[in-house]
Design a protein around this motif. Sequence first.
Motif, short mmCIF file in Angstrom:
data_model
loop_
_atom_site.label_atom_id
_atom_site.label_comp_id
_atom_site.label_asym_id
_atom_site.label_seq_id
_atom_site.Cartn_x
_atom_site.Cartn_y
_atom_site.Cartn_z
N SER A 53 0.81 -1.21 0.00
CA SER A 53 0.00 0.00 0.00
C SER A 53 0.84 1.27 0.00
N ILE B 202 -0.95 -6.05 7.12
CA ILE B 202 -2.40 -6.04 6.85
C ILE B 202 -3.08 -6.82 7.96
N THR B 203 -4.13 -6.25 8.53
CA THR B 203 -4.80 -6.85 9.67
C THR B 203 -6.25 -7.20 9.36
N ASP C 216 -10.15 -7.92 11.21
CA ASP C 216 -10.96 -7.54 12.36
C ASP C 216 -10.72 -8.50 13.53
N GLU D 36 -4.17 -8.14 15.13
CA GLU D 36 -3.26 -7.14 15.70
C GLU D 36 -3.00 -7.36 17.18
N ALA E 131 -2.88 3.68 10.95
CA ALA E 131 -3.74 2.87 10.07
C ALA E 131 -4.14 3.70 8.86
N GLY F 285 -6.21 2.20 5.85
CA GLY F 285 -6.87 1.23 4.99
C GLY F 285 -7.43 1.81 3.70
N TYR G 283 -5.01 1.94 0.99
CA TYR G 283 -4.81 0.67 0.28
C TYR G 283 -5.91 0.46 -0.76
N PHE H 129 -10.99 -3.43 1.97
CA PHE H 129 -10.49 -2.22 2.64
C PHE H 129 -11.55 -1.13 2.70
N GLY I 244 -13.88 -1.85 5.54
CA GLY I 244 -13.29 -1.79 6.87
C GLY I 244 -13.04 -3.13 7.54
N ASP J 269 -7.56 -3.94 7.30
CA ASP J 269 -6.89 -2.65 7.43
C ASP J 269 -5.40 -2.85 7.19
N ILE K 244 -1.63 -1.21 8.56
CA ILE K 244 -1.04 -0.32 9.55
C ILE K 244 0.48 -0.33 9.41
#
Length: 410
Positions: A167, A297-298, A300, A327, A346, A348, A351, A394, A397, A400, A402
Motif C-alpha cells: 500500500s 495487513i490486519t 478484524d 493485531e 492505520a 486502509g 490501500y 479495505f 473496513g 486494514d 497499519i
Amino acid sequence: MNAPVQDTARVAARGSGPLALFGRFFHRQLDRLDQGIDAGSLEVFTPDGQARLLGGSAAGPATTVTLRSWRALVRLATGGSAGWYEAWEKGEWSSPDPVQLFALFSHNRAGLAAQARARGLSLLPRRLMHWLRRNHRGGSRKNIAFHYDLGNDFYTPWLDPGMSYSSAIFRDADEALEAAQDTKLQAILDRTATRPGDTILEIGCGWGSFAELALRRGRKLHGITLSTEQKAWAEARTAGLEGARFTLTDYRDVDGQYDAVASIEMAEAVGREFWPAYVSAIARALKPGGRAALQVITFDDALFEGYARNVDFIQTYVFPGGMLLRESEFRALAEAEGLEWQERHAFGLDYAETLRRWRARFDAAAAEGLLPPQFDERFVRLWRYYLMYCEGGFRGGGIDVIQMTLVKRG
C-alpha cells in the motif's frame, strides 16, 4: 419490487432446471443475507424472475447482483468466499460493481460472517489443502514462488515504476501512485531512526524499492527474500549503489545483529503458526535500542477466529499459506519478545485507492496485450477479481493496513 419484463423473461429462463424446484429454499437464503445487512443495500435479480432489495435500512455500500443460476448460492453456502469466486468464474452471477459488493460484505462483516465461510464437506478438503501449504521452510519457498515468481514481466506493466507491491500513502487524492509509494517508503525509513552508515535488515525485500531508497540515503542494507525473480531485480536496480546485499534466506535463518529492521507486508505470508518465529527473528536481529519498522495487513480482531478456521478465496487461489494478522495477538507476541509497540498508523482507505490504481493499470495492460502470453484470459480474470475483492475489503473496513514501530528494550 419486480424486475423489468424483458429481464424477468431472460433471467427466468436461465433459472430453469433441477435447482429451480428449490426456489423457496434459495429465497430463504436471501432472507438470511437480508437480516445480516445493517447498512447499505443489495438489489438481487433472481433466476426465477424476481427482484429483491436486501438491506437498505441505513446508508452504506450499494450495488446490484444478477443471479443467473441458483447454483451460485449453493457455492456461497458451501464454499464461502472461494465458492463465490468459483460461481463468478462460471458466469453464475454478475454485478456492475463487484467492489461495492465486496465492500458491502466487508462493512456488514459481523452479520454476514457465516455467509462468507466454507462449511460442511466443502470445508474439509480446503482445510487439508491449506494445511499442506503451510509455511514451514520448504512450504514458504513454494508459496512465495507461486505468487511472486510469476515473472517480473507480469508485474512491471501495472505496478508503479518503483515496483512497490504494497500500500501507498496518499497525501492527497490527485497524487501520482509513484509519489504516494515514495511517501510510504520514506515513512518506513523514518521509523527506523537510522543514520548514514547504519545497517538495516529488510525481511522480504520485494523488488528492492525500499532498499534503493535506504541506500541512496546512505544506509547499508541486507535484503532477504525467497523469490529468485525479486532478488535478481533488486540486485540489478541497486548495482551502482554501495552497501547492498541480497540473499535467498528464510527469516528463521537470519543471524547477526543490525541497527534496524524493516519489513513491508511480509508478515501476511508467514501464517499464524509461525508468527512467534517471525517476531523472534526480528528481536534477535535488532541491537538493543534498535527499531523495527513494519507495515502489515490486519483482520478484524473480533471475527478473527472464524477467519482463521476458514480457507478464503485468496488463500485458495492467489496466496497459498497466507493469513492476515490479528493485531492484538501479534502485538502480544512482540511485547513478549521485549519489543515495545509504538507509533501505530492505520490507512486502509489508502490501500483501497492503491488497489483501484493497480486495477486500472492492470486492465489497461491486459487490453493492450502487455501481459506475458502464457497467462490466459481465465488467469487475467482471476487477478482482476482478486484486486476488486481486496479493494472492497479495505473500503468496507473488514481489513486494514497499519505501520508500527517495534523498539527493542535496551
